[in-house]
Design a protein around this motif. Sequence first.
Motif, PDB file in Angstrom:
ATOM      1  N   ALA A 114       0.606  -0.763   0.015  1.00 41.83           N
ATOM      2  CA  ALA A 114       0.078  -0.026   0.077  1.00 41.83           C
ATOM      3  C   ALA A 114       1.007   1.349  -0.307  1.00 41.83           C
ATOM      4  O   ALA A 114       0.718   2.430  -0.590  1.00 41.83           O
ATOM      5  N   PRO A 115       1.659   1.436   0.660  1.00 41.52           N
ATOM      6  CA  PRO A 115       2.455   2.393   0.454  1.00 41.52           C
ATOM      7  C   PRO A 115       3.638   2.716  -0.659  1.00 41.52           C
ATOM      8  O   PRO A 115       3.067   3.802  -0.920  1.00 41.52           O
ATOM      9  N   GLY A 116       3.597   2.050  -1.065  1.00 41.13           N
ATOM     10  CA  GLY A 116       4.857   2.428  -2.259  1.00 41.13           C
ATOM     11  C   GLY A 116       3.670   2.613  -3.399  1.00 41.13           C
ATOM     12  O   GLY A 116       3.753   3.686  -4.413  1.00 41.13           O
ATOM     13  N   HIS A 117       2.284   2.504  -2.939  1.00 36.76           N
ATOM     14  CA  HIS A 117       1.273   2.269  -4.135  1.00 36.76           C
ATOM     15  C   HIS A 117       1.028   3.840  -3.972  1.00 36.76           C
ATOM     16  O   HIS A 117       0.706   4.854  -5.347  1.00 36.76           O
ATOM     17  N   VAL A 118       0.501   3.961  -2.958  1.00 41.12           N
ATOM     18  CA  VAL A 118      -0.468   5.543  -2.141  1.00 41.12           C
ATOM     19  C   VAL A 118       0.947   6.836  -3.172  1.00 41.12           C
ATOM     20  O   VAL A 118       0.302   7.419  -3.508  1.00 41.12           O
ATOM     21  N   GLU A 119       2.290   5.958  -3.173  1.00 40.94           N
ATOM     22  CA  GLU A 119       3.487   6.980  -2.785  1.00 40.94           C
ATOM     23  C   GLU A 119       2.932   7.248  -4.290  1.00 40.94           C
ATOM     24  O   GLU A 119       3.695   8.347  -4.965  1.00 40.94           O
ATOM     25  N   THR A 120       2.717   6.068  -5.451  1.00 43.72           N
ATOM     26  CA  THR A 120       3.190   6.428  -6.574  1.00 43.72           C
ATOM     27  C   THR A 120       1.504   7.721  -7.226  1.00 43.72           C
ATOM     28  O   THR A 120       2.240   8.340  -7.984  1.00 43.72           O
ATOM     29  N   VAL A 121       0.835   7.292  -7.093  1.00 42.06           N
ATOM     30  CA  VAL A 121      -0.929   8.009  -7.001  1.00 42.06           C
ATOM     31  C   VAL A 121      -0.363   9.520  -6.395  1.00 42.06           C
ATOM     32  O   VAL A 121      -0.365  10.391  -7.280  1.00 42.06           O
ATOM     33  N   ARG A 122       0.492   9.298  -5.313  1.00 38.82           N
ATOM     34  CA  ARG A 122       0.264  11.076  -4.666  1.00 38.82           C
ATOM     35  C   ARG A 122       1.759  12.287  -6.096  1.00 38.82           C
ATOM     36  O   ARG A 122       1.266  12.662  -6.802  1.00 38.82           O
ATOM     37  N   GLN A 123       2.712  10.860  -6.447  1.00 37.08           N
ATOM     38  CA  GLN A 123       3.669  11.903  -7.542  1.00 37.08           C
ATOM     39  C   GLN A 123       2.748  11.723  -8.767  1.00 37.08           C
ATOM     40  O   GLN A 123       3.410  13.268  -8.824  1.00 37.08           O
TER      41      GLN A 123
END
Lengths: 164, 164
Positions: A114-123
């Motif tokens: 989840a964290p990596g995915h959220v980070e991608t969505v943010r970026q």
Amino acid sequence: MDTRWLDREQLGAWVRLVTVMELLPGVLDSQLRRDAQLTHFDYYVLAMLSESPEHTLRMTAVAQRTGATLARLSHVVQRLEARGLLERFPCADDRRATNARLTEAGWQKVRDSAPGHVETVRQNVIDALAPEQVTQLREITDAILSRLDPDGARAALYTRYDAE
Amino acid sequence: MDTRWLDREQLGAWVRLVTVMELLPGVLDSQLRRDAQLTHFDYYVLAMLSESPEHTLRMTAVAQRTGATLARLSHVVQRLEARGLLERFPCADDRRATNARLTEAGWQKVRDSAPGHVETVRQNVIDALAPEQVTQLREITDAILSRLDPDGARAALYTRYDAE
DNA sequence: TAAAACTAGTTGTAGGTACAACCAACGAGG
DNA sequence: CCTCGTTGGTTGTACCTACAACTAGTTTTA
């Protein structure tokens, strides 16, 4: 009947939307594939289960939430089950129905990825927008969805994420 | 490192955007497949050619405009060529390069299928939005694309559709 | 209560896409 | 002028999705 062509403003918006639809799924997919060996759709399935009581949902419910056909879901769930990330078992209430439940490994996988995915969505999306644009985006996609999904079969999902 | 999770507003916008990305391509695809025996990507390739001088472009140029890899484009163009909608011929200037040119049948196909496609786009997207939302959508997708496609490799395309 | 109609899900298959490996041609440096 | 790195493009394969056909269980209705 004569066609109502798009004017410049409309065409500009449309071409960009198409471009986003062309590029964004690939970006999400490759990040998740690289870091978690999951497609974006796999992730979504696991995420939907992880947010449900008992980490369990009926196949039909998962299909609605993810916008997939049952056929597609069936294939995907089969693979996820083979990998031990979830398990299927018959529903007691309705013997036609099948439940899917996250295994411990599946739950762990969601928490890990989840964290990596959220980070991608943010970026790539959220952090590119001003706060009022995020609101506008919600309104715009809402309007589009009212056309794509008129009977609001899927509304159940995204409505859950609104203010309470 | 601790994750910056999405707040309700952001999550609402994101979930809806994902849903649109999940549903819209299918809608475009099935309309074009039904009425013109083309995928949306096929259509886009033909449309790009139809807007170019001589109805001709180099493979790399088509790939840039459509956001596809050369590998993907190569397969697609192969099929379109087999159907007689376009033809390939070596580029005189650079013998590595290949040009793709619309045939008369391909040009006819574009003209025949454009009205139905535009109508679908209107019904599902443009006509669902207020004029100012169309503008907002252009700004939002622009911002997202600046992240997805930072070097603006594809900017050439959508910039062409802006006011002159 | 039997037939019809519908819901839930699976499976086979055809077709499109991604990835990696590959070949050919150009171009800059020694 | 030759070799190394880059660019342009194709091909093979593995994977994923859509579509259609099918089974089984449930509900409706006459």
